[in-house]
Every structure is written in structure tokens, then in C-alpha cells.
Scaffold this motif. Sequence first.
Motif, PDB file in Angstrom:
ATOM      1  N   LEU A 153      -1.332  11.356  -2.092  1.00  0.00           N
ATOM      2  CA  LEU A 153      -1.912  10.025  -2.287  1.00  0.00           C
ATOM      3  C   LEU A 153      -0.825   8.989  -2.525  1.00  0.00           C
ATOM      4  CD1 LEU A 153      -4.273   8.082  -2.764  1.00  0.00           C
ATOM      5  CD2 LEU A 153      -4.305   8.830  -5.164  1.00  0.00           C
ATOM      6  N   LEU A 154       0.128   9.322  -3.374  1.00  0.00           N
ATOM      7  CA  LEU A 154       1.228   8.398  -3.656  1.00  0.00           C
ATOM      8  C   LEU A 154       2.071   8.155  -2.401  1.00  0.00           C
ATOM      9  CD1 LEU A 154       2.349   9.725  -7.169  1.00  0.00           C
ATOM     10  CD2 LEU A 154       0.976   7.690  -6.652  1.00  0.00           C
ATOM     11  N   ALA A 155       2.341   9.222  -1.647  1.00  0.00           N
ATOM     12  CA  ALA A 155       3.112   9.073  -0.410  1.00  0.00           C
ATOM     13  C   ALA A 155       2.344   8.243   0.611  1.00  0.00           C
ATOM     14  CB  ALA A 155       3.438  10.451   0.164  1.00  0.00           C
ATOM     15  N   GLY A 156       1.016   8.439   0.667  1.00  0.00           N
ATOM     16  CA  GLY A 156       0.195   7.663   1.594  1.00  0.00           C
ATOM     17  C   GLY A 156       0.207   6.179   1.254  1.00  0.00           C
ATOM     18  N   LEU A 157       0.142   5.856  -0.049  1.00  0.00           N
ATOM     19  CA  LEU A 157       0.212   4.454  -0.464  1.00  0.00           C
ATOM     20  C   LEU A 157       1.568   3.852  -0.105  1.00  0.00           C
ATOM     21  CD1 LEU A 157      -1.551   4.649  -3.950  1.00  0.00           C
ATOM     22  CD2 LEU A 157      -2.446   3.635  -1.856  1.00  0.00           C
ATOM     23  N   ALA A 158       2.631   4.642  -0.292  1.00  0.00           N
ATOM     24  CA  ALA A 158       3.961   4.162   0.056  1.00  0.00           C
ATOM     25  C   ALA A 158       4.075   3.904   1.558  1.00  0.00           C
ATOM     26  CB  ALA A 158       5.010   5.183  -0.387  1.00  0.00           C
ATOM     27  N   ALA A 159       3.515   4.809   2.363  1.00  0.00           N
ATOM     28  CA  ALA A 159       3.552   4.642   3.815  1.00  0.00           C
ATOM     29  C   ALA A 159       2.783   3.403   4.250  1.00  0.00           C
ATOM     30  CB  ALA A 159       2.976   5.880   4.491  1.00  0.00           C
ATOM     31  N   MET A 160       1.682   3.088   3.534  1.00  0.00           N
ATOM     32  CA  MET A 160       0.868   1.929   3.888  1.00  0.00           C
ATOM     33  C   MET A 160       1.570   0.627   3.509  1.00  0.00           C
ATOM     34  SD  MET A 160      -3.047   1.072   2.733  1.00  0.00           S
ATOM     35  CE  MET A 160      -2.597   1.008   0.986  1.00  0.00           C
ATOM     36  N   PHE A 161       2.122   0.566   2.305  1.00  0.00           N
ATOM     37  CA  PHE A 161       2.743  -0.663   1.836  1.00  0.00           C
ATOM     38  C   PHE A 161       4.076  -0.954   2.524  1.00  0.00           C
ATOM     39  CE2 PHE A 161      -0.013  -0.035  -1.983  1.00  0.00           C
ATOM     40  CZ  PHE A 161      -0.682  -1.246  -1.892  1.00  0.00           C
ATOM     41  N   PHE A 162       4.828   0.097   2.846  1.00  0.00           N
ATOM     42  CA  PHE A 162       6.146  -0.090   3.458  1.00  0.00           C
ATOM     43  C   PHE A 162       6.135   0.086   4.975  1.00  0.00           C
ATOM     44  CE2 PHE A 162       7.133   1.241  -0.938  1.00  0.00           C
ATOM     45  CZ  PHE A 162       7.883   0.133  -1.336  1.00  0.00           C
ATOM     46  N   GLN A 163       4.907   0.319   5.531  1.00  0.00           N
ATOM     47  CA  GLN A 163       4.748   0.413   6.973  1.00  0.00           C
ATOM     48  C   GLN A 163       5.698   1.442   7.596  1.00  0.00           C
ATOM     49  OE1 GLN A 163       2.323  -1.518   8.807  1.00  0.00           O
ATOM     50  NE2 GLN A 163       1.637  -1.742   6.693  1.00  0.00           N
ATOM     51  N   ILE A 164       5.524   2.718   7.177  1.00  0.00           N
ATOM     52  CA  ILE A 164       6.360   3.809   7.684  1.00  0.00           C
ATOM     53  C   ILE A 164       5.462   4.777   8.449  1.00  0.00           C
ATOM     54  CG2 ILE A 164       8.078   5.557   7.095  1.00  0.00           C
ATOM     55  CD1 ILE A 164       8.426   4.198   4.408  1.00  0.00           C
ATOM     56  N   PRO A 165       5.340   4.616   9.769  1.00  0.00           N
ATOM     57  CA  PRO A 165       4.428   5.462  10.555  1.00  0.00           C
ATOM     58  C   PRO A 165       4.729   6.948  10.454  1.00  0.00           C
ATOM     59  CG  PRO A 165       5.163   3.566  11.835  1.00  0.00           C
ATOM     60  CD  PRO A 165       5.998   3.597  10.600  1.00  0.00           C
ATOM     61  N   ALA A 166       6.017   7.323  10.453  1.00  0.00           N
ATOM     62  CA  ALA A 166       6.376   8.738  10.394  1.00  0.00           C
ATOM     63  C   ALA A 166       5.892   9.370   9.091  1.00  0.00           C
ATOM     64  CB  ALA A 166       7.886   8.906  10.542  1.00  0.00           C
TER      65      ALA A 166
END
Length: 227
Positions: A153-166
Motif C-alpha cells: 500500500l505504501l509503495a503504491g501510494l509512492a508510485a501514484m504520487f511520484f508517477q513511477i510506472p515501473a
Amino acid sequence: MPHPTRTLAIATPYGGAVDRDTAHRVLRNTHALLSMTLLFSAAVAAAAVAFQLPAPGLILTLVAYFGLLFGIHKLKNRSSAVGLVFALTGFMGWTLGPLLSRTLALPSGGQAVMLALGATGAVFLALSAYATTTRRDLSWMGGFLFAGMVVALLAGLAAMFFQIPALALTVSAVVALLSAGLILFETKQIVDGGETNYVLATVSLFVSVFNLFTSLLQLFGFMGSDE
């Protein structure tokens, strides 16, 4: 003479034993309610796609999700809890609508949806069958799976906020694996008497199936977008 099945009890890792008929009844009621909520959620998702409803947004999603969960736990032994279960699963169907719309707009979007749906069904049936037949103690999985979901969940939020598709794709793959593990663990809990409330069991399994489907949908949708 007493009915022979009523004298049978299952020794459990949760302390004591649970009557075999009780475990079967909870599992049967859980699967019945789960089937109805999945159909209801799918109908809401289809309506959201048809009417192009916008996503409810992160704040509303979190408030509604955890608010309804709190209500379900508070009223778990009352019939009104079933209504809240349908409210929760219907709301989750609404949140699924925009994801389905984006996926269907891809070149192979329809195929991605069908693959995700078929894979989710196959995984659920296979793991449910294993959980109801195996005698292995799977209670050790609970803490590991919960911790994994928190990290995801934390990694998913980070991917969403920082726009990291990988990172987002990696999280989807991890969540799919963790969700499969949770389906196995939660079903085994019911069989072993660790969960005797079919309302709570339904919600747990629904969330795991929902997460599995959405994760697979994102993965298949990404693969289809490259064609």
C-alpha cells in the motif's frame, strides 16, 4: 443416536475445536453472500462504465471504505450488517468502473478484462479447493500477508504520487500474489474455525478477490497497451 457428523470436531490452531457442521455452514453462507456481492459489485461497475461515472477520488474512497468497514465490524452480529456489506461492495464496484473504462479503451482492452476475470476465477476456485482439503496449518501466513499488504500500500501510494510506472506495475504483481495468499489463508481460517462470522468472512474474501482482479487487470492492460 446422535447424528454422526455432529460428534466430529476439527482441532484448530486457534485454540479449542470447532464443530465440522459449524465450519461448513459458515463456509457455505460466506460463499453464498460472496457470490451475491460479487454480482452486485459487477453490476455497479458495469453501470459506472456505461454512464462514464468519474472516480470518487482518494479521500472519499478512503472515508467510505473504512467507514463502512467500521460499521460492518460494529454490527457484525446483526442483519443490518448485510446491508452495509452490499453498500461497501457496491461502492467498490463504482471505484472499479473508471479502471475498466481505461482498460477497455486500450487496443486489447476487452481481452485484458476477460483474461483478468478468468484468471481471478480460476485462482479463487483452485485456492478454495486446496484450503478446504489440506490439513496443513496455514495460520502462520496471516502476519506475513498483512505486513506485505501494508508495504505494498505504501509503495503504491509512492508510485501514484511520484508517477513511477515501473513501481506501480511491480506493486500490482506483488498485490496479486498477496491477494492469492489471503484467499487461501482466509478460506482456511473459516474451515479451521478461526473465523465464525460469515459477514466478516465475506468482506475479507471480497476485498482479496477485488484486489486480485484489479491487480491482474492492470498487468494485463499494460501488456495489451504495448501491442
